[in-house]
Design a protein around this motif. Structure first.
Motif, short mmCIF file in Angstrom:
data_model
loop_
_atom_site.label_atom_id
_atom_site.label_comp_id
_atom_site.label_asym_id
_atom_site.label_seq_id
_atom_site.Cartn_x
_atom_site.Cartn_y
_atom_site.Cartn_z
N ARG A 169 0.83 -1.22 0.00
CA ARG A 169 0.00 0.00 0.00
C ARG A 169 0.85 1.26 0.00
O ARG A 169 0.59 2.20 -0.75
CB ARG A 169 -0.92 -0.02 1.22
CG ARG A 169 -1.88 1.15 1.29
CD ARG A 169 -2.93 0.92 2.35
NE ARG A 169 -3.79 2.09 2.50
CZ ARG A 169 -4.87 2.12 3.29
NH1 ARG A 169 -5.22 1.03 3.98
NH2 ARG A 169 -5.60 3.22 3.39
N GLU B 61 0.82 4.26 -2.81
CA GLU B 61 0.36 5.59 -2.40
C GLU B 61 1.47 6.63 -2.45
O GLU B 61 1.20 7.82 -2.60
CB GLU B 61 -0.26 5.50 -1.00
CG GLU B 61 -1.55 4.68 -1.01
CD GLU B 61 -2.22 4.57 0.35
OE1 GLU B 61 -1.58 4.96 1.36
OE2 GLU B 61 -3.38 4.11 0.39
N HIS C 255 -3.74 -0.68 -6.21
CA HIS C 255 -4.12 0.03 -4.99
C HIS C 255 -5.30 -0.66 -4.33
O HIS C 255 -5.35 -0.82 -3.10
CB HIS C 255 -4.47 1.48 -5.32
CG HIS C 255 -4.57 2.36 -4.12
ND1 HIS C 255 -5.45 3.41 -4.03
CD2 HIS C 255 -3.91 2.33 -2.92
CE1 HIS C 255 -5.32 3.99 -2.85
NE2 HIS C 255 -4.39 3.35 -2.16
N ALA C 256 -6.27 -1.10 -5.14
CA ALA C 256 -7.44 -1.79 -4.60
C ALA C 256 -7.03 -3.03 -3.82
O ALA C 256 -7.53 -3.29 -2.71
CB ALA C 256 -8.40 -2.17 -5.73
N LEU D 52 -5.34 -2.08 -0.56
CA LEU D 52 -6.35 -1.57 0.39
C LEU D 52 -7.11 -2.73 1.02
O LEU D 52 -7.35 -2.75 2.23
CB LEU D 52 -7.32 -0.63 -0.33
CG LEU D 52 -6.79 0.75 -0.72
CD1 LEU D 52 -7.73 1.41 -1.72
CD2 LEU D 52 -6.63 1.63 0.52
N ASP E 28 -9.09 -2.08 4.41
CA ASP E 28 -9.89 -0.92 4.03
C ASP E 28 -10.82 -1.34 2.89
O ASP E 28 -10.61 -1.00 1.72
CB ASP E 28 -8.98 0.23 3.60
CG ASP E 28 -9.69 1.58 3.62
OD1 ASP E 28 -10.94 1.60 3.52
OD2 ASP E 28 -9.00 2.61 3.75
N ARG F 55 -14.02 -0.74 1.98
CA ARG F 55 -14.86 0.20 1.22
C ARG F 55 -14.04 0.89 0.14
O ARG F 55 -14.45 0.94 -1.03
CB ARG F 55 -15.48 1.24 2.15
CG ARG F 55 -16.45 2.22 1.46
CD ARG F 55 -16.93 3.29 2.42
NE ARG F 55 -15.84 4.08 2.94
CZ ARG F 55 -15.28 5.11 2.29
NH1 ARG F 55 -15.70 5.41 1.06
NH2 ARG F 55 -14.31 5.80 2.84
N GLN F 56 -12.88 1.41 0.51
CA GLN F 56 -12.03 2.08 -0.48
C GLN F 56 -11.49 1.10 -1.51
O GLN F 56 -11.33 1.44 -2.68
CB GLN F 56 -10.87 2.80 0.21
CG GLN F 56 -11.26 4.08 0.92
CD GLN F 56 -10.03 4.91 1.27
OE1 GLN F 56 -9.21 5.24 0.41
NE2 GLN F 56 -9.88 5.23 2.55
N ALA G 88 -14.12 0.49 -4.15
CA ALA G 88 -14.27 1.68 -5.00
C ALA G 88 -13.11 1.81 -5.97
O ALA G 88 -13.30 2.10 -7.16
CB ALA G 88 -14.39 2.93 -4.13
N SER G 89 -11.90 1.60 -5.48
CA SER G 89 -10.72 1.72 -6.33
C SER G 89 -10.71 0.64 -7.41
O SER G 89 -10.37 0.91 -8.57
CB SER G 89 -9.45 1.61 -5.47
OG SER G 89 -8.29 1.75 -6.26
N ARG H 290 -13.35 1.46 -10.04
CA ARG H 290 -12.90 2.63 -10.80
C ARG H 290 -11.80 2.23 -11.79
O ARG H 290 -11.80 2.66 -12.95
CB ARG H 290 -12.39 3.69 -9.85
CG ARG H 290 -11.79 4.94 -10.50
CD ARG H 290 -12.81 5.77 -11.19
NE ARG H 290 -12.27 7.06 -11.59
CZ ARG H 290 -12.79 7.82 -12.55
NH1 ARG H 290 -13.89 7.43 -13.18
NH2 ARG H 290 -12.25 8.98 -12.85
#
Length: 380
Positions: free
Chosen positions: A65, A69, A89-90, A93, A98, A100-101, A104-105, A108
Motif C-alpha cells: 500500500r 500511495e 491500490h485496490a 487496500l 480498508d 470500502r475504499q 471503489a478503487s 474505478r
C-alpha cells in the motif's frame, strides 16, 4: 556496460540488483531496491508492478500500500497504466482491511482497464472478506472480459468463484469448476497447485468427497518437494503430499524445510519462525493428533502472513486450525479463533457460522456432563 557494449541505465541496474538480491535469498532487499528506483521514476508502471508483486510474495500488505500511495499522484487518467495502478491500490487496500475504499478503487480501475484481472480479483477479495459471496458470484460472472483472457492467473479467478459457491453451500458447483477450469490444465506451477490443494481441503472440511483428485497434485508436489524457493508453496505442496498419501515426499519436504530453517536469509527466517511450525502442525493434523496440531498451528498463526499470499489464500490454514480445535474438543479455543478470524475479515461467513453452532452444541453438552443433578445417585 552491457554484454553488447551499451551503457546500462540506472533503471536496468536497479532491476539487476533486485534480481541478485532475490537469488541470494533476500526478496525484501529486492523490493527495497525497486522501491528506491520507483521513487526516482514514479510513472514507471513496470517497476510499480514488480514492487507490488514482490511485496505480495512477502506478505507485506502495508508495504504494498505504501509503495502505491507514495507515487499515486504521478498518475493521471491519461496515463496508460492508470487503471492498473488503481487495481494494485485496490488489492493493497483490501489486504490492509480498508474494504470500502478497496472496492471503489477496483471498480474505478476497471473503467480504465477492462482487462485488468488483478483489479477485478481485488474486488472479489472484498466480497470474500465481507461475507458477500452472492454478490461475488455476480461480480465475477458478469465480468468475463476481465479475466478469461488470462494465462494461469485465470485459474486463480476461477478458484475465487469456486470459493463463492462453496460459501453458499454449493460444493457441487465448486467441484465442477475444479475439474472444468481450475485444473483443466495439469500444470505444476506452485500457484496452480496452491489453488487446487486449498480448494480440495475446503471441500473436504465441508464434508464433500473429492475422490482421487489429490493423486494428481500430490504426484506433481512430490517432484517439487525440495524446491525450497517459497514457504507458501512448500505448505501447499505439503497439503497435497499429506492428503495424497505420499509419505516419502512428505518426509523429504519436511527435511528440506528443517535445513532451510537454519539459514539467515529471508526464506530461512520465515521457514524457522512460521513455515516449519505450520508444516509440523499440518502433519500432526493428518495423523489425527488434533490437540498437538492445534498447538503447533496456533504457535505460528500470528506470523503466518509472512509466508506471503493473500488473506483469502492463507485462510485454508485458519480453517484447518479451527477444525483441529473442534476435533480435539477445544470448543472455547475454537470459538475464540472463529471470532478473531471474523473480526479480521470484517464479517462472518458460512464456515464460521456453522462452526460457531458446533461450538455452542459442544458447550451445551459440557454443561450437561457437569450438572450434578443429572448424575446417577451414589455414583462417584
Amino acid at each position: 556496460m552491457s554484454a553488447f557494449g551499451t551503457p546500462v541505465t540506472a533503471r536496468e541496474q536497479s532491476v539487476m540488483d533486485a534480481l541478485e538480491a532475490w537469488l541470494e535469498g533476500y526478496p525484501s532487499r529486492a523490493a527495497d531496491i525497486l522501491d528506491g528506483a520507483l521513487i526516482k521514476a514514479p510513472e514507471d508502471a513496470l517497476i510499480m508492478k514488480l514492487v507490488h508483486a514482490i511485496r505480495f510474495v512477502l506478505g507485506d500488505a502495508a508495504g504494498m500500500r505504501q509503495s502505491i500511495e507514495r507515487i499515486q499522484s504521478a498518475y493521471s487518467e491519461t496515463h496508460p497504466a492508470y487503471g492498473y495502478l488503481l487495481g494494485c491500490h485496490a488489492f493493497s487496500l483490501e489486504e490492509t482491511g480498508d474494504y470500502r475504499q478497496a472496492e471503489a478503487s477496483g471498480r474505478r480501475g476497471l473503467e480504465f482497464a477492462r482487462d485488468d484481472a488483478w483489479g477485478l480479483h481485488a474486488v472479489a477479495h472484498v466480497h470474500d472478506m465481507t461475507g458477500r459471496s452472492e454478490e461475488g458470484v455476480r461480480w465475477l460472472e458478469n465480468h468475463p472480459d476481465g479475466w478469461t483472457h488470462c494465462n494461469n492467473f485465470g485459474y486463480h479467478v476461477w478458484w475465487h468463484l469456486a470459493l463463492m459457491y462453496l460459501d453458499q453451500g454449493q460444493g457441487d458447483k465448486a467441484l465442477a469448476l475444479y475439474d472444468a477450469d481450475i485444473r483443466k490444465d495439469k500444470t505444476d506451477d506452485y500457484r496452480d497447485i496452491s489453488n487446487a490443494a486449498s480448494l480440495l481441503v475446503r471441500l473436504e472440511l465441508d464434508g464433500l468427497d473429492v475422490g482421487s483428485r489429490w493423486d494428481e497434485i500430490a504426484q506433481l508436489s512430490d517432484k517439487r518437494a525440495e524446491d525450497g524457493c517459497n514457504v507458501f508453496a512448500d505448505l501447499h505442496y505439503l497439503l497435497a503430499l499429506l492428503n495424497g498419501g505420499r509419505r516419502m515426499g512428505t518426509e523429504r519436504l519436511l527435511l528440506s524445510m528443517k535445513e532451510r530453517a537454519q539459514g539467515e536469509n529471508d526464506i530461512g527466517r520465515v521457514t524457522h519462525e512460521t513455515g516449519l511450525p505450520t508444516a509440523l502442525g499440518l502433519e500432526q493434523y493428518r495423523r489425527g493428533n488434533y490437540a498437538s496440531a492445534f498447538s503447533m498451528l496456533t504457535s505460528s498463526r500470528d506470523s503466518l502472513y509472512k509466508i506471503g499470499g493473500s488473506h483469502a489464500q492463507r485462510d485454508v490454514f485458519e480453517r484447518i486450525t479451527v477444525d483441529a480445535a473442534l476435533r480435539a474438543g477445544l470448543s472455547s479455543e475454537a470459538e475464540t479463533l472463529l471470532k478473531d478470524r471474523a473480526h479480521k475479515r470484517g464479517a462472518l461467513d458460512r464456515f464460521a457460522e456453522q462452526r460457531l453452532e458446533i461450538c455452542e452444541k459442544m458447550r451445551r453438552a459440557e454443561r450437561v456432563m457437569e450438572d450434578e443433578k443429572l448424575r446417577a445417585a451414589g455414583s462417584i
